[in-house]
Design a protein around this motif. Structure first.
Motif, PDB file in Angstrom:
ATOM      1  N   GLU A 287       0.931  -1.082   0.004  1.00  0.00           N
ATOM      2  CA  GLU A 287       0.015  -0.046  -0.079  1.00  0.00           C
ATOM      3  C   GLU A 287       0.817   1.376  -0.119  1.00  0.00           C
ATOM      4  O   GLU A 287       0.612   2.225  -0.519  1.00  0.00           O
ATOM      5  N   ALA A 628      -9.063  -0.354   1.543  1.00  0.00           N
ATOM      6  CA  ALA A 628      -8.662   0.186   0.264  1.00  0.00           C
ATOM      7  C   ALA A 628      -9.360  -0.764  -0.845  1.00  0.00           C
ATOM      8  O   ALA A 628      -9.863  -1.757  -0.502  1.00  0.00           O
ATOM      9  N   LEU A 634      -7.341   4.235  -1.746  1.00  0.00           N
ATOM     10  CA  LEU A 634      -7.970   4.585  -0.585  1.00  0.00           C
ATOM     11  C   LEU A 634      -9.139   5.621  -0.825  1.00  0.00           C
ATOM     12  O   LEU A 634      -9.049   6.332  -1.427  1.00  0.00           O
ATOM     13  N   PRO A 660      -9.599   7.416  -5.760  1.00  0.00           N
ATOM     14  CA  PRO A 660      -8.848   7.662  -4.734  1.00  0.00           C
ATOM     15  C   PRO A 660      -8.881   9.196  -3.979  1.00  0.00           C
ATOM     16  O   PRO A 660      -9.228  10.115  -4.857  1.00  0.00           O
TER      17      PRO A 660
END
Length: 793
Positions: A287, A628, A634, A660
């Motif tokens: 991530e 996510a 995210l 995102p």
């Protein structure tokens, strides 16, 4: 394009009312080089593509239909059975494989690193009679209205084109031998004569309209079983077609290799400039790599250093508005640039600082938000957005990374504006209410301290004294004690989300005052003492309060009781009580009102508190990872209600909000680095050295017409700050009247210091003034009580 009516013109003008796609993105991307093109992928197909700036989407989507010519047809995005992967870690180039009982359809997607073209390699694995068809919905100039589309021939090659105003696109098709390979094709109006409705009505592509428009138009074309698409953009259909065709006169593999090599080189250079995070679980390490790439992707190229809030349109499939997230917010921008700087992208961060300096207003403030060129969109005044650029410049300076940028004038203007308008902000960071917010106040105090180092001696001293006074007043202005809520939760007191402006004069009594909540489905005015947020955590993050401060601990108890939600992945928090920014309870999109949902970035903020408290924030990093998308995007918000499959709303999973959210990726990346450092990576150094988390004892208290305090701590000198030179006459009780002449603070204000340090508690100080340039006109003054209830005495 020719406007003349011919039998080949599509019927159905102007088409259905246009809308954007869902904000549920799988991936975003762009190249590192000169081409000004960005793309998004959602539901396994290409969605908005942006050109020539990151705030101008030019298509709605580019999808596919698979059909056998005998009545069976399938739109791949509606089947929604696909998997997707990065072609290399942290590189925005993707492989997508769609699966169906009758076929497998593979795509590889990457921007051309040298041209404003999006390349898409495709391969259909199915029985011989099956064919693929490409569907393209132009939204040139960021709207579905007024587009023109056509099937045309350019340089002997058939291409699908569209144009509106100064923008045009072209979609070229080649087979594996790089030969022109566009088959049957048509242009039409959405909802009437477009290719999708041809399949819906006829089970095959039967229409062959040469052109459609102006209106909401769409294009369709038959593809070979394997080959490549080039979606090019330019100022005319001819220029766009030239780029698209030129890009396809090479194997797509070449494009992919160059894209991967350039991004891998960027990641390697970044890693050389800072110590890469260690001891990370695989999901967090992955991530982190995604977040760095997402942040770098959001940088514009026409305006280097500028970043929009999101390459998505929240609840975009409900209308044609471009959406405010394609704007620059100074707060979001500094947060993202701070993350870039934290993981070694110094050059990009300097570009952001230059951009901010170039868009600062003469009086020192920045717009609430703006188009990339600097034109304001909304016009609210948010003081934290004037303070954050100061902190960015100071952070670069502390790292000796300014690279020759002179920031003194910018700092001076910004601090002057803060002094002349604070501590009351027109809007807090959630952009809804005026008053004194602990979050905004923390950022203002930090900016005054950090920026003062760049000022001459006199304004530096005034800025530091003002910072000390505001810091010493945080609890008096932003907290309550002894409320019903405090009693119910067993705490002494807590910080409120925002205090009404009259808290400066009325103290605790003002906390009964109403704060209007206009974004909630049940619009109401809520007493300030009942509004709770997690914003007070910024006081710890910036080194103004200790993590174990009793009021901080009590406030955490209250916030956790009212705002925390446990998901299968970990905890997450809502913004504040009574928030309305989110889907309605039935899952219907936010439409100006709704119900606020939890924000993953607030889990990151709580993680930074844990770092400051000496604890491992790993649970919060893992929680953000779990919330996510499969490829690590995210979201702004996650769903906290019963699952609604028809709206794709699942507990703890992304809502229809932005995805995102660049700010969320910045928060995640910073938390990873903060964990490694053992302290918040964005804690301002000079602030920490000055306060060490302790409440200071101010030596001066400040009264001004824009911030008229009602009382002040005993033992301080009262300073009357005015916009121009004046003579201030004052007295305490029955004492003699005394006159003090203001002096220029160097911050755009003039200050008269009154000798009040020896006055006993309860003394009343009355004052008025006359302007030096008009001494015959007396001005109304004020009264300040020594050691009154507002200051806590």
């Amino acid at each position: 394009m020719d406007d003349a009516a011919t039998p080949a013109d599509a019927p159905g003008q102007p088409g259905l009312s246009p809308a954007w796609t869902s904000s549920a993105k799988d991936a975003v991307g762009g190249s590192l080089g000169a081409p000004r093109l960005w793309f998004t992928i959602g539901h396994g197909i290409v969605n908005e593509v942006y050109y020539p700036r990151i705030d101008i989407p030019q298509i709605r989507d580019l999808g596919f239909i698979i059909a056998d010519g005998k009545g069976f047809w399938s739109e791949v995005k509606r089947v929604a059975d696909y998997n997707m992967r990065f072609l290399a870690p942290g590189v925005p180039a993707y492989e997508i494989t769609h699966r169906h009982d009758h076929y497998s359809f593979r795509l590889r997607v990457s921007p051309d690193p040298r041209r404003e073209v999006l390349a898409i390699e495709f391969h259909l694995d199915a029985a011989e009679e099956f064919r693929a068809y490409v569907l393209l919905a132009p939204h040139l100039g960021a709207t579905g209205h007024g587009n023109r589309a056509a099937v045309e021939t350019h340089a002997g090659r058939r291409v699908l084109v569209a144009a509106q105003g100064p923008f045009a696109l072209a979609l070229a098709v080649v087979d594996q031998a790089q030969r022109d390979a566009l088959g049957a094709a048509s242009a039409g109006y959405v909802g009437d004569s477009d290719g999708w409705h041809d399949f819906q009505r006829n089970g095959a592509l039967t229409w062959a309209y040469d052109r459609a428009g102006p209106g909401n138009v769409a294009l369709i074309g038959e593809l070979p079983r394997a080959g490549a698409l080039g979606l090019g953009f330019g100022s005319s259909a001819t220029s766009a077609a030239t780029l698209a065709v030129a890009s396809l006169l090479q194997p797509v593999e070449n494009i992919l290799r160059q894209q991967i090599a350039e991004w891998e080189g960027w990641h390697a250079l970044r890693s050389e400039r800072y110590a890469p995070p260690i001891d990370l679980p695989a999901p967090v390490a992955e991530e982190f790599l995604v977040s760095t790439a997402v942040l770098r992707t959001h940088l514009d190229k026409t305006y280097p250093g500028a970043m929009v809030a999101s390459l998505s349109i929240p609840w975009g499939d409900t209308g044609d508005e471009r959406g405010g997230y394609h704007l620059v917010w100074p707060r979001d921008l500094v947060s993202c640039a701070g993350a870039l700087l934290a993981f070694g992208a110094e050059a990009e961060t300097r570009d952001t600082l230059r951009y901010l300096i170039a868009t600062q207003h003469a009086d020192g403030h920045w717009n609430q938000n703006q188009w990339l060129g600097g034109k304001a969109f909304w016009t609210g005044q948010q003081l934290d957005e004037t303070a954050f650029p100061v902190l960015l410049a100071a952070t670069l300076a502390e790292r000796s990374a300014l690279g020759g940028i002179r920031v003194e004038q910018m700092m001076h203007r910004a601090l002057g504006f803060i002094a002349a308008t604070g501590p009351v902000t027109g809007q807090e960071r959630w952009e809804e209410n005026s008053g004194i917010s602990p979050y905004t106040l923390a950022v203002l105090i930090a900016a005054l301290v950090e920026g003062s180092a760049f000022l001459p001696e006199k304004p530096r001293a005034w800025a530091l004294d003002l910072a000390d006074f505001w810091n010493s007043s945080i609890e008096a202005w932003c907290s309550v004690r002894g409320t019903d809520l405090a009693a119910r939760l067993g705490v002494n007191g807590y910080y409120v989300r925002i205090a009404p402006p009259d808290v400066l004069q009325r103290g605790a009594a003002a906390m009964d005052g109403p704060i209007p909540i206009r974004n909630h489905s049940e619009q109401a005015d809520v007493p300030a003492k009942e509004l709770v947020a997690v914003d007070f955590l910024q006081l710890v993050r910036f080194g103004l309060r200790q993590p174990d401060d009793p009021l901080i601990l009590d406030s955490i108890t209250v916030a956790d009781s009212l705002l925390r939600m446990e998901t299968p992945y970990g905890p997450v928090w809502k913004r504040y009580t009574a928030d309305g920014y989110g889907e309605h309870d039935d899952g219907a999109p936010y439409d100006g009102t709704g119900r606020g949902r939890p924000w993953p970035l607030l889990a990151g903020e709580r993680g930074h508190y844990e770092v400051a408290a000496g604890r491992d924030p790993l649970p919060f990093l893992l929680a953000m990872c779990g919330m996510a998308s499969p490829l690590g995007l995210l979201p702004e918000q996650v769903w906290d209600g019963p699952e609604i499959p028809a709206r794709d709303l699942k507990f703890g999973r992304p809502t229809g909000s932005a995805r995102p959210l660049a700010w969320a990726h910045a928060e995640f990346a910073k938390l990873v680095i903060s964990r490694q450092l053992g302290a918040p990576c964005d804690r301002p150094g000079a602030v920490w050295r000055r306060y060490q988390g302790q409440r200071p004892r101010a030596r001066r208290s400040f009264w001004s017409p824009h911030a008229p305090i009602g009382d002040m701590p005993q033992g301080t000198s009262l300073v009357v700050m005015l916009p121009k030179p004046a003579r201030v006459r004052w007295r305490s009780g029955d004492g003699p009247e005394t006159e003090a002449t203001t002096e220029d603070t160097g911050l755009g204000l003039h200050a008269a210091g009154l000798e009040t340090t020896e006055l006993p508690a309860g003394s009343a100080i009355d004052f008025a003034w006359r302007w030096c340039d008009n001494p015959d006109a007396a001005q109304d003054g004020g009264r300040v009580i020594v050691g009154g209830t507002a200051t806590g005495g």
